[in-house]
Write a protein that holds these residues in place. Sequence first.
Motif, PDB file in Angstrom:
ATOM      1  N   LEU A 196       0.431-100.362  11.177  1.00 40.16           N
ATOM      2  CA  LEU A 196       0.061 -99.129  10.492  1.00 40.16           C
ATOM      3  C   LEU A 196      -1.441 -98.858  10.546  1.00 40.16           C
ATOM      4  O   LEU A 196      -1.865 -97.716  10.567  1.00 40.16           O
ATOM      5  N   GLY A 197      -2.251 -99.922  10.556  1.00 44.57           N
ATOM      6  CA  GLY A 197      -3.690 -99.732  10.602  1.00 44.57           C
ATOM      7  C   GLY A 197      -4.142 -98.988  11.844  1.00 44.57           C
ATOM      8  O   GLY A 197      -5.093 -98.203  11.809  1.00 44.57           O
ATOM      9  N   LYS A 198      -3.450 -99.214  12.954  1.00 49.96           N
ATOM     10  CA  LYS A 198      -3.813 -98.545  14.203  1.00 49.96           C
ATOM     11  C   LYS A 198      -3.215 -97.149  14.310  1.00 49.96           C
ATOM     12  O   LYS A 198      -3.597 -96.370  15.175  1.00 49.96           O
ATOM     13  N   ARG A 199      -2.236 -96.861  13.477  1.00 49.23           N
ATOM     14  CA  ARG A 199      -1.539 -95.583  13.577  1.00 49.23           C
ATOM     15  C   ARG A 199      -2.108 -94.538  12.626  1.00 49.23           C
ATOM     16  O   ARG A 199      -1.521 -93.492  12.421  1.00 49.23           O
ATOM     17  N   VAL A 200      -3.258 -94.816  12.029  1.00 52.17           N
ATOM     18  CA  VAL A 200      -3.895 -93.892  11.098  1.00 52.17           C
ATOM     19  C   VAL A 200      -5.033 -93.161  11.804  1.00 52.17           C
ATOM     20  O   VAL A 200      -5.841 -93.774  12.497  1.00 52.17           O
ATOM     21  N   GLY A 201      -5.100 -91.856  11.634  1.00 54.68           N
ATOM     22  CA  GLY A 201      -6.197 -91.071  12.187  1.00 54.68           C
ATOM     23  C   GLY A 201      -5.872 -90.507  13.560  1.00 54.68           C
ATOM     24  O   GLY A 201      -5.086 -91.076  14.319  1.00 54.68           O
ATOM     25  N   PHE A 202      -6.508 -89.367  13.853  1.00 54.99           N
ATOM     26  CA  PHE A 202      -6.267 -88.678  15.115  1.00 54.99           C
ATOM     27  C   PHE A 202      -7.591 -88.258  15.738  1.00 54.99           C
ATOM     28  O   PHE A 202      -8.564 -88.003  15.040  1.00 54.99           O
ATOM     29  N   GLU A 203      -7.596 -88.182  17.042  1.00 52.88           N
ATOM     30  CA  GLU A 203      -8.752 -87.685  17.766  1.00 52.88           C
ATOM     31  C   GLU A 203      -8.247 -86.608  18.727  1.00 52.88           C
ATOM     32  O   GLU A 203      -7.986 -86.845  19.902  1.00 52.88           O
ATOM     33  N   ASP A 204      -8.093 -85.383  18.158  1.00 50.18           N
ATOM     34  CA  ASP A 204      -7.478 -84.300  18.919  1.00 50.18           C
ATOM     35  C   ASP A 204      -8.356 -83.781  20.048  1.00 50.18           C
ATOM     36  O   ASP A 204      -7.890 -82.984  20.870  1.00 50.18           O
ATOM     37  N   SER A 205      -9.594 -84.212  20.111  1.00 54.10           N
ATOM     38  CA  SER A 205     -10.448 -83.779  21.216  1.00 54.10           C
ATOM     39  C   SER A 205      -9.925 -84.277  22.559  1.00 54.10           C
ATOM     40  O   SER A 205     -10.268 -83.722  23.607  1.00 54.10           O
ATOM     41  N   ILE A 206      -9.056 -85.304  22.526  1.00 53.78           N
ATOM     42  CA  ILE A 206      -8.452 -85.807  23.761  1.00 53.78           C
ATOM     43  C   ILE A 206      -7.624 -84.722  24.441  1.00 53.78           C
ATOM     44  O   ILE A 206      -7.521 -84.664  25.663  1.00 53.78           O
ATOM     45  N   LEU A 207      -7.050 -83.814  23.636  1.00 47.42           N
ATOM     46  CA  LEU A 207      -6.254 -82.723  24.209  1.00 47.42           C
ATOM     47  C   LEU A 207      -7.143 -81.766  24.996  1.00 47.42           C
ATOM     48  O   LEU A 207      -6.783 -81.345  26.106  1.00 47.42           O
ATOM     49  N   ARG A 208      -8.272 -81.437  24.435  1.00 45.26           N
ATOM     50  CA  ARG A 208      -9.206 -80.544  25.141  1.00 45.26           C
ATOM     51  C   ARG A 208      -9.766 -81.231  26.377  1.00 45.26           C
ATOM     52  O   ARG A 208      -9.911 -80.607  27.432  1.00 45.26           O
ATOM     53  N   LYS A 209     -10.066 -82.501  26.246  1.00 44.29           N
ATOM     54  CA  LYS A 209     -10.643 -83.249  27.366  1.00 44.29           C
ATOM     55  C   LYS A 209      -9.684 -83.303  28.553  1.00 44.29           C
ATOM     56  O   LYS A 209     -10.108 -83.237  29.705  1.00 44.29           O
ATOM     57  N   LEU A 210      -8.378 -83.432  28.244  1.00 44.82           N
ATOM     58  CA  LEU A 210      -7.380 -83.525  29.310  1.00 44.82           C
ATOM     59  C   LEU A 210      -6.722 -82.182  29.616  1.00 44.82           C
ATOM     60  O   LEU A 210      -5.795 -82.120  30.428  1.00 44.82           O
ATOM     61  N   ASN A 211      -7.207 -81.122  28.949  1.00 44.05           N
ATOM     62  CA  ASN A 211      -6.666 -79.767  29.152  1.00 44.05           C
ATOM     63  C   ASN A 211      -5.173 -79.724  28.857  1.00 44.05           C
ATOM     64  O   ASN A 211      -4.365 -79.237  29.655  1.00 44.05           O
ATOM     65  N   LEU A 212      -4.804 -80.218  27.668  1.00 46.53           N
ATOM     66  CA  LEU A 212      -3.402 -80.278  27.256  1.00 46.53           C
ATOM     67  C   LEU A 212      -3.150 -79.330  26.094  1.00 46.53           C
ATOM     68  O   LEU A 212      -4.056 -79.011  25.334  1.00 46.53           O
ATOM     69  N   THR A 213      -1.899 -78.907  25.969  1.00 47.12           N
ATOM     70  CA  THR A 213      -1.488 -78.074  24.846  1.00 47.12           C
ATOM     71  C   THR A 213      -0.354 -78.764  24.102  1.00 47.12           C
ATOM     72  O   THR A 213       0.307 -79.663  24.639  1.00 47.12           O
ATOM     73  N   GLU A 214      -0.115 -78.362  22.866  1.00 47.50           N
ATOM     74  CA  GLU A 214       0.956 -78.946  22.074  1.00 47.50           C
ATOM     75  C   GLU A 214       2.305 -78.750  22.766  1.00 47.50           C
ATOM     76  O   GLU A 214       2.650 -77.643  23.175  1.00 47.50           O
TER      77      GLU A 214
END
Length: 233
Positions: A46-64
């Motif tokens: 659970l410790g590793k599954r907390v928090g998000f870094e949504d900038s990875i989507l912009r960096k990889l040019n991804l959409t939801e």
Amino acid sequence: LWLATFVGGKTADRILTVSDYSRSVIEKKFTSFKDKISVVSCPLPLGKRVGFEDSILRKLNLTEHGYFLFVSALRKYKGYEQTIQAFGELDHPDLKLVIVGKPDLWQGHNLPPKILQLSKSERATFTGYISDMELNSLYKNALALVFPSQAEGFGIPVIEAQHHGCPVICTAIPPLKETAGKGAYFIPDSSKEQIKEAMRKIKGSKALRTFLVQQGYINKKRFESIDIFSFFI
């Protein structure tokens, strides 16, 4: 290796393994260990599954929900080649494939030409190592996790995906059926055809995706409160 395992198992008070399937394999090879084996499923980190870094989507040019996700070391038995081949034949040019795996195992010169061609296109992205929060964001926004492994002891990416509400496609091998419960779309083998058909069904049915997410949430709760230390008491 057999001798080291035999000696270690003989001297151990208790042998812990991650699934009923792996226990059956150990018992088959070492029948005398049967009474000292306990199954302790991998607890959800659970410790590793907390928090998000949504900038990875912009960096990889991804959409939801605009990409399929593959998370694994890039070894042949994990089915990454078939996943790339299946995706390359998918009639959805708007979708992308994101492959998160160890870059030192990526040997491009050994790939068939069609796979190599797709791997160099904008439709397929190989991230190599990324942070836990970046991976959390990729799970959260993926159309589905594709995990067509031919051999596993447990299958942690399946539970990670379920934790983040990501539908799962995986092979119907005993350890993955045990781990995923009802929260996965199972394919009978890791062939290109089976993976491609599963991708099409996931893409085409919101109801199926919703069902898998709901069942995944229920299933992953089994792994949130596992206490491995209780097995030493």
